[in-house]
Design an enzyme around this catalytic site. Structure first.
Site, mmCIF file in Angstrom:
data_model
loop_
_atom_site.group_PDB
_atom_site.id
_atom_site.type_symbol
_atom_site.label_atom_id
_atom_site.label_comp_id
_atom_site.label_asym_id
_atom_site.label_seq_id
_atom_site.Cartn_x
_atom_site.Cartn_y
_atom_site.Cartn_z
ATOM 1 C CE LYS A 263 -0.077 -0.483 5.025
ATOM 2 N NZ LYS A 263 -1.251 -1.044 6.077
ATOM 3 C CE1 TYR B 68 12.967 31.827 5.585
ATOM 4 C CE2 TYR B 68 12.851 29.458 5.227
ATOM 5 C CZ TYR B 68 12.793 30.728 4.900
ATOM 6 O OH TYR B 68 12.643 30.868 3.402
HETATM 7 C C1 LIG Z 1 -0.105 -2.070 6.908
HETATM 8 C C2 LIG Z 1 -0.720 -3.255 7.087
HETATM 9 C C3 LIG Z 1 -0.045 -4.454 7.481
HETATM 10 C C4 LIG Z 1 1.423 -4.292 7.144
HETATM 11 O O1 LIG Z 1 2.277 -3.841 8.574
HETATM 12 P P1 LIG Z 1 3.913 -3.735 8.785
HETATM 13 O O2 LIG Z 1 3.928 -3.081 10.169
HETATM 14 O O3 LIG Z 1 4.211 -2.607 7.549
HETATM 15 O O4 LIG Z 1 4.202 -5.081 8.389
HETATM 16 C C5 LIG Z 1 -0.420 -5.687 7.690
HETATM 17 N N1 LIG Z 1 -1.902 -5.521 7.977
HETATM 18 C C6 LIG Z 1 -2.693 -4.649 7.915
HETATM 19 C C7 LIG Z 1 -4.132 -4.790 8.144
HETATM 20 C C8 LIG Z 1 -2.089 -3.548 7.335
HETATM 21 O O5 LIG Z 1 -2.918 -2.286 7.185
#
Ligand SMILES: *Cc1c(COP(=O)(O)O)cnc(C)c1O
Length: 360
Positions: A36, A255
């Protein structure tokens, strides 16, 4: 020829491949590669071919799934939040996405789908303590039996998610583990573990582990870096020194004059700012120049940040500056800036130029 700004992210596919192997050794069971958010900022198009070595891939949104489908026509793709309306459901069925079902409105959508063949693989999400997505503990059995009788459902699995996989001994984690044990008694396949759970040894043999961050060579644990698990960073974020100056004792840099030089000192300006994805933060981290850790000083600006070059011998304009990568893990930068490595890698913006280091 003028030097280029040189702000870049190198994506090392050999490290990605290596990390997949590490997780395959650590977890006895199928592996879902989580891609994702554009593969956690690494670029879905760049990493998918290597991640085909996983048993399935998972994304959050239908748009991500549609993009991913163009790269992998045959592989299982799991939609982690499921679908939100009938249009998405039809798309998901057409493109053969696996659906997470976590609320009754999604069950209704599915039950009203106009398909009579068993075509939809579903992952029934159960809230075992995270209290984000998932059916309540008292409701899931009823939903499970409904799905088991539904004519359009081809496969059913049970899914849950740890709230504190970085705390294996914690009370909440223990309670979730107990519930996961019960979920395993339904005679269907299950999926509970994320990166933290696998690294902490919480994953159950045979379950579908959903691993994201770890595949990119980053640890989610507060006390252990990825290198402690023999994981290698896939992303190397770097920029260049675009200016060098000597600033006098008592003069301020940047800044709002947030840093005053304690002595006459060399200051380097790096072509990396918050518009590239380096966080604007009241806290400070380091960058690595010629193998030396140089402190970021003053405020980060939109396009630049300033560093104390005192520790670097004879720095040159155009010198490469590692923001994070092989010499300074992103976990370290996240700790310094009181954020999490997930947010840092997902925050890289389109202005950064990506390069793929492909061993093949
Ligand atoms: C993003 C996600 C993962 C992966 O988690 P990591 O900590 O990056 O391994 C697993 N399960 C769900 C439901 C997620 O949304």
């Amino acid at each position: 020829m003028y030097p280029e700004r040189g702000t870049r992210a190198d994506i090392c596919l050999a490290h990605l491949q290596h990390n997949i192997e590490v997780f395959k050794k650590r977890h006895q069971g199928p592996l879902i590669g989580v891609v994702k958010a554009d593969a956690y900022g690494h670029g879905l198009a760049r990493v998918t071919d290597t991640l085909k070595a996983c048993d399935a891939l998972a994304v959050a949104t239908i748009e991500e799934a549609i993009q991913l489908r163009t790269y992998i026509p045959d592989k299982r793709i799991v939609l982690l939040e499921g679908v939100f309306n009938q249009t998405e459901l039809e798309l998901a069925i057409e493109q053969n996405f696996d659906l997470v079902i976590h609320q009754f409105y999604q069950l209704d959508l599915l039950m009203n789908a106009t398909v009579s063949q068993p075509t939809v693989a579903v992952w029934l999400k159960v809230d075992t303590g995270m209290h984000r997505l998932g059916f309540d503990w008292d409701d899931y059995r009823q939903v499970l039996s409904q799905l088991q009788q539904a004519k359009m459902v081809s496969e059913i699995r049970l899914m849950a998610h740890f709230a504190q996989s970085d705390q294996p001994e914690n009370q909440q984690t223990r309670q979730q583990m107990a519930r996961h044990q019960i979920l395993q008694n339904h005679g269907v396949e299950v999926s509970f573990s994320n990166t933290g759970a696998v690294l902490n040894g919480l994953s159950t043999a045979g379950e579908w582990a959903r691993v994201g961050l770890g595949l990119y060579g980053i640890s989610p644990l507060s006390d252990q870096f990825a290198a402690d698990f023999n994981l290698k960073p896939v992303m190397q974020l770097s920029a260049k020194l675009i200016a060098i100056k000597t600033v006098k004792q008592g003069e301020a840099v940047g800044y709002s004059a947030q840093f005053t030089c304690p002595r006459d000192m060399p200051v380097g300006i790096v072509g990396m700012g918050y518009a590239d994805g380096y966080p604007w933060s009241p806290d400070h981290s380091h960058v690595v120049i010629r193998g030396q850790r140089a402190a970021v000083v003053g405020r980060v600006s939109m396009d630049m940040l300033a560093v104390d070059l005192s520790v670097v011998s004879q720095p040159q304009i155009g010198e490469p500056v590692e923001i994070w990568g092989g010499r300074q893990p992103v976990e370290q930068v996240a700790a310094d800036l009181h954020t999490i490595p997930y947010a840092l890698v997902c925050g890289i913006t389109g202005r950064v130029k990506f390069h793929v280091i492909d061993p093949n």
